[in-house]
Motif scaffolding. Structure first.
Motif, PDB file in Angstrom:
ATOM      1  N   SER A 238       0.840  -1.198   0.000  1.00 37.38           N
ATOM      2  CA  SER A 238       0.000   0.000   0.000  1.00 37.38           C
ATOM      3  C   SER A 238       0.875   1.248   0.000  1.00 37.38           C
ATOM      4  N   ARG A 239       0.455   2.236  -0.782  1.00 38.48           N
ATOM      5  CA  ARG A 239       1.187   3.504  -0.825  1.00 38.48           C
ATOM      6  C   ARG A 239       1.071   4.233   0.514  1.00 38.48           C
ATOM      7  N   ASN A 240       0.048   3.861   1.287  1.00 42.93           N
ATOM      8  CA  ASN A 240      -0.172   4.547   2.565  1.00 42.93           C
ATOM      9  C   ASN A 240       0.611   3.948   3.730  1.00 42.93           C
ATOM     10  N   SER A 241       1.336   2.853   3.482  1.00 47.40           N
ATOM     11  CA  SER A 241       2.048   2.231   4.607  1.00 47.40           C
ATOM     12  C   SER A 241       3.168   3.141   5.086  1.00 47.40           C
ATOM     13  N   ASP A 242       3.152   3.462   6.380  1.00 42.25           N
ATOM     14  CA  ASP A 242       4.221   4.285   6.946  1.00 42.25           C
ATOM     15  C   ASP A 242       5.520   3.480   6.967  1.00 42.25           C
ATOM     16  N   PRO A 243       6.673   4.167   6.932  1.00 43.77           N
ATOM     17  CA  PRO A 243       7.971   3.465   6.913  1.00 43.77           C
ATOM     18  C   PRO A 243       8.134   2.488   8.084  1.00 43.77           C
ATOM     19  N   SER A 244       7.621   2.837   9.261  1.00 41.00           N
ATOM     20  CA  SER A 244       7.820   1.940  10.398  1.00 41.00           C
ATOM     21  C   SER A 244       7.058   0.620  10.196  1.00 41.00           C
ATOM     22  N   TRP A 245       5.900   0.677   9.559  1.00 42.00           N
ATOM     23  CA  TRP A 245       5.175  -0.573   9.288  1.00 42.00           C
ATOM     24  C   TRP A 245       5.891  -1.407   8.218  1.00 42.00           C
ATOM     25  N   ILE A 246       6.449  -0.732   7.210  1.00 44.10           N
ATOM     26  CA  ILE A 246       7.201  -1.469   6.172  1.00 44.10           C
ATOM     27  C   ILE A 246       8.349  -2.231   6.829  1.00 44.10           C
ATOM     28  N   HIS A 247       9.022  -1.558   7.747  1.00 44.24           N
ATOM     29  CA  HIS A 247      10.119  -2.220   8.462  1.00 44.24           C
ATOM     30  C   HIS A 247       9.598  -3.451   9.215  1.00 44.24           C
ATOM     31  N   THR A 248       8.448  -3.284   9.863  1.00 38.77           N
ATOM     32  CA  THR A 248       7.853  -4.412  10.607  1.00 38.77           C
ATOM     33  C   THR A 248       7.551  -5.583   9.663  1.00 38.77           C
ATOM     34  N   TYR A 249       6.967  -5.279   8.503  1.00 40.02           N
ATOM     35  CA  TYR A 249       6.666  -6.363   7.551  1.00 40.02           C
ATOM     36  C   TYR A 249       7.957  -7.046   7.102  1.00 40.02           C
ATOM     37  N   ASP A 250       9.014  -6.255   6.884  1.00 32.89           N
ATOM     38  CA  ASP A 250      10.309  -6.827   6.483  1.00 32.89           C
ATOM     39  C   ASP A 250      10.853  -7.760   7.567  1.00 32.89           C
ATOM     40  N   MET A 251      10.743  -7.317   8.807  1.00 27.22           N
ATOM     41  CA  MET A 251      11.314  -8.083   9.928  1.00 27.22           C
ATOM     42  C   MET A 251      10.691  -9.471  10.075  1.00 27.22           C
ATOM     43  N   ALA A 252       9.481  -9.646   9.560  1.00 25.01           N
ATOM     44  CA  ALA A 252       8.797 -10.937   9.719  1.00 25.01           C
ATOM     45  C   ALA A 252       9.613 -12.080   9.124  1.00 25.01           C
ATOM     46  N   LYS A 253      10.458 -11.773   8.134  1.00 24.63           N
ATOM     47  CA  LYS A 253      11.238 -12.874   7.538  1.00 24.63           C
ATOM     48  C   LYS A 253      12.257 -13.427   8.544  1.00 24.63           C
ATOM     49  N   PHE A 254      12.779 -12.565   9.411  1.00 24.43           N
ATOM     50  CA  PHE A 254      13.725 -13.045  10.421  1.00 24.43           C
ATOM     51  C   PHE A 254      12.989 -13.765  11.559  1.00 24.43           C
ATOM     52  N   VAL A 255      11.824 -13.262  11.893  1.00 21.29           N
ATOM     53  CA  VAL A 255      11.024 -13.930  12.937  1.00 21.29           C
ATOM     54  C   VAL A 255      10.633 -15.332  12.437  1.00 21.29           C
ATOM     55  N   TYR A 256      10.273 -15.397  11.170  1.00 18.99           N
ATOM     56  CA  TYR A 256       9.868 -16.668  10.555  1.00 18.99           C
ATOM     57  C   TYR A 256      10.980 -17.722  10.640  1.00 18.99           C
ATOM     58  N   GLU A 257      12.239 -17.278  10.512  1.00 27.01           N
ATOM     59  CA  GLU A 257      13.374 -18.223  10.541  1.00 27.01           C
ATOM     60  C   GLU A 257      13.447 -19.026  11.834  1.00 27.01           C
ATOM     61  N   LEU A 258      12.874 -18.479  12.909  1.00 30.08           N
ATOM     62  CA  LEU A 258      12.939 -19.183  14.194  1.00 30.08           C
ATOM     63  C   LEU A 258      12.074 -20.428  14.223  1.00 30.08           C
ATOM     64  N   ASP A 259      11.005 -20.419  13.432  1.00 33.58           N
ATOM     65  CA  ASP A 259      10.168 -21.615  13.348  1.00 33.58           C
ATOM     66  C   ASP A 259       9.510 -21.698  11.979  1.00 33.58           C
ATOM     67  N   PRO A 260      10.221 -22.286  11.015  1.00 36.23           N
ATOM     68  CA  PRO A 260       9.689 -22.344   9.646  1.00 36.23           C
ATOM     69  C   PRO A 260       8.452 -23.232   9.495  1.00 36.23           C
ATOM     70  N   ASP A 261       7.980 -23.837  10.585  1.00 34.51           N
ATOM     71  CA  ASP A 261       6.735 -24.617  10.489  1.00 34.51           C
ATOM     72  C   ASP A 261       5.498 -23.730  10.614  1.00 34.51           C
ATOM     73  N   THR A 262       5.690 -22.510  11.118  1.00 33.44           N
ATOM     74  CA  THR A 262       4.533 -21.637  11.357  1.00 33.44           C
ATOM     75  C   THR A 262       4.783 -20.272  10.726  1.00 33.44           C
ATOM     76  N   ILE A 263       3.740 -19.449  10.681  1.00 42.75           N
ATOM     77  CA  ILE A 263       3.864 -18.069  10.192  1.00 42.75           C
ATOM     78  C   ILE A 263       3.592 -17.150  11.385  1.00 42.75           C
ATOM     79  N   PRO A 264       4.565 -16.284  11.705  1.00 41.88           N
ATOM     80  CA  PRO A 264       4.458 -15.538  12.960  1.00 41.88           C
ATOM     81  C   PRO A 264       3.684 -14.233  12.854  1.00 41.88           C
ATOM     82  N   ASN A 265       3.116 -13.797  13.983  1.00 47.90           N
ATOM     83  CA  ASN A 265       2.594 -12.445  14.129  1.00 47.90           C
ATOM     84  C   ASN A 265       3.796 -11.491  14.130  1.00 47.90           C
ATOM     85  N   THR A 266       3.677 -10.370  13.453  1.00 47.33           N
ATOM     86  CA  THR A 266       4.828  -9.466  13.319  1.00 47.33           C
ATOM     87  C   THR A 266       5.290  -8.883  14.657  1.00 47.33           C
TER      88      THR A 266
END
Ligand code: NAD
Ligand code: G6P
Ligand code: MN
Length: 444
Positions: A238-266
């Motif tokens: 979304s064009r309306n996503s603030d930079p801090s939320w974009i960063h949060t969405y990006d970070m989910a890939k590192f959170v995901y690495e901790l348990d690749p069997d599930t999809i984590p809450n950001t």
């Protein structure tokens, strides 16, 4: 036509009120309304939102009786639903929740860590007061509460008002589900069937299917492993996503690495990568500032525009995705639909190897009697360990409130995964007690 409903939005001066009102107006065929009230204890703030909403309602649904008030009796009499989203202490206090911890290189966040606990100890009184107004003036009504920090507020409701008709909810999972739908090329989150468990802002998806039962997890996981929840790779961010939320969405890939069997809450990033989050934070300009300069200015500015012009024609105010969930929930309660939704409920065996008294966020069937939790079964050691620590923190924070115990709050701070040592916990606690002296109960 079916039942005509009467609703009060508590925290009428919230930046989210216009989008909820627009959503309610857009759904009148599904969920008819005869009366809509706004209630807030800051009538000046509310009046700007209220005057704009009054114009919108006159234009779109003149049959709806509209009331804006700071009187509990006028606000809570003759209502079927209380939709509550109050922010005790407003953005001024959110700024302190975020900035005080950062001074100690600790996460400064609205709902997580010490800031979340500070907000929790402010919110409990305000939320319980609203429950009591509802029960006094409209004893058959339901309260749909999304006032934060929802985990602590939900635990306080369980303890202090166990028999009240309150459902605590969060819009974040549906936001993530919308993103997952886009990742697999489906129209909407409603095309998905999910399984999820956890605490509020602290959970995991264990299954995502389409309506034909096809497993979508492999495709979504492979996307999240590369991009997190950021939709730029498919041109759908979304064009309306603030930079801090974009960063949060990006970070989910590192959170995901901790348990690749599930999809984590950001939100898990604050617990699993606190150092990184502190490192990138600007202690002089936090999310509260971004919201004050962004959403608050935009929403209040647009409401002032509507008032000045006397019409909402051409308004930039939009129906909120956030609000769709609330309408669905109200429909489920009113029409006994048994729709499956994520709600915060007392665990009571649903997660079989977890504290029966913990407030967990899990799928429930919602009907006219409320939320009926579905069984989750046992959860793995990684999630169980994290959740046990976090639920203890939340319980201690609520005990600190109910018992007026500084000792319990010290324990809660020291136990929080976001705070690195009891020495820092103690300093932070003293500073937050001072910052919150107009809002917290006296702690001994
Ligand atoms: P906001 O500050 O714009 O609005 C909150 C309103 O609550 C203000 O007008 C304030 O005067 C009013 N208020 C404060 N204390 C009150 C009391 N005791 N009684 C009545 N009114 C009171 O805040 P916002 O950013 O629009 O957010 C509103 C709330 O919704 C916050 O708690 C936020 O965290 C929450 N929220 C929750 C979710 C979720 O997923 N659960 C999603 C979005 C927002
Ligand atoms: C999500 C969460 C809410 C939280 C909000 C913060 O929607 O589910 O609980 O309040 O984000 O958004 P903000 O824009 O105010 O930082
Ligand atoms: Mn939330």
């Amino acid at each position: 036509m079916g039942k005509q409903h009467s609703i009060v939005i508590a925290g009428g001066g919230s930046t989210y009120t216009p989008e909820i009102v627009l959503m309610l107006l857009d759904n009148l065929d599904k969920f008819p309304i005869r009366q809509l009230k706004l209630y807030d204890n800051d009538p000046e703030r509310q009046s700007i939102i209220a005057k704009a909403c009054e114009i919108i309602i006159k234009e779109q649904a003149p049959h709806i009786e509209f009331v804006a008030t700071d009187s509990p009796e006028a606000g809570f009499t003759d209502v079927d639903f209380v939709m509550a989203h109050i922010r005790v202490g407003k953005y001024e206090m959110r700024e302190k929740d975020e900035k005080v911890p950062l001074k100690y290189n600790v996460i400064g966040q609205e709902t997580c860590g010490p800031g979340g606990m500070a907000y929790g100890l402010r919110s409990i009184k305000g939320v319980v007061e609203i429950i009591d107004y509802m029960e006094m003036y409209s004893p058959n009504a339901w309260m749909l509460n999304y006032s934060n920090p929802a985990s602590i507020v939900a635990e306080a409701c369980r303890k202090l008002r166990p028999d009240s008709k309150v459902l605590n909810i969060c819009d974040h999972p549906i936001g993530l589900e919308d993103r997952m739908a886009k990742i697999v090329g489906l129209e909407s989150r409603k095309d998905l069937s999910i399984r999820y468990y956890g605490l509020n802002h602290f959970g995991w998806y264990t299954d995502v299917q389409d309506k034909n039962g096809n497993d979508l997890m492999p495709q979504i996981k492979s996307y999240i492993g590369e991009n997190g929840f950021n939709l730029n790779a498919i041109g759908k961010e979304s064009r309306n996503s603030d930079p801090s939320w974009i960063h949060t969405y990006d970070m989910a890939k590192f959170v995901y690495e901790l348990d690749p069997d599930t999809i984590p809450n950001t939100y898990l990033k604050y617990y699993l990568f606190p150092n990184k989050e502190v490192e990138i934070a600007d202690a002089n300009y936090t999310r509260a500032n971004e919201v004050i300069d962004g959403r608050e200015k935009r929403v209040f500015g647009e409401c002032r525009n509507i008032i000045e012009k006397g019409t909402s024609k051409g308004t930039t105010l939009e129906i909120g995705a956030h609000a769709t969930y609330i309408v669905d929930l109200a429909c489920a309660l009113s029409y006994n639909t048994h729709e499956r939704m994520l709600i915060m409920v007392e665990n009571n065996g649903a997660i079989s190897n977890f504290d029966a008294t913990a407030m967990v966020e899990i799928p429930c069937l919602v009907g006219s009697k409320g939320a009926e939790p579905l069984s989750i079964g046992p959860i793995p050691t990684f999630q169980k360990g994290l959740m046990e620590q976090q639920v203890a923190v939340e319980k201690l924070a609520v005990e600190a409130y109910t018992e007026g115990s500084k000792q319990k709050l010290y324990q809660a701070f020291a136990l929080s995964k976001t705070i690195p040592g009891a020495d820092i916990a103690k300093k932070l606690l003293d500073e937050l007690i001072e910052a919150n002296k107009d809002y917290w109960p006296t702690l001994h």
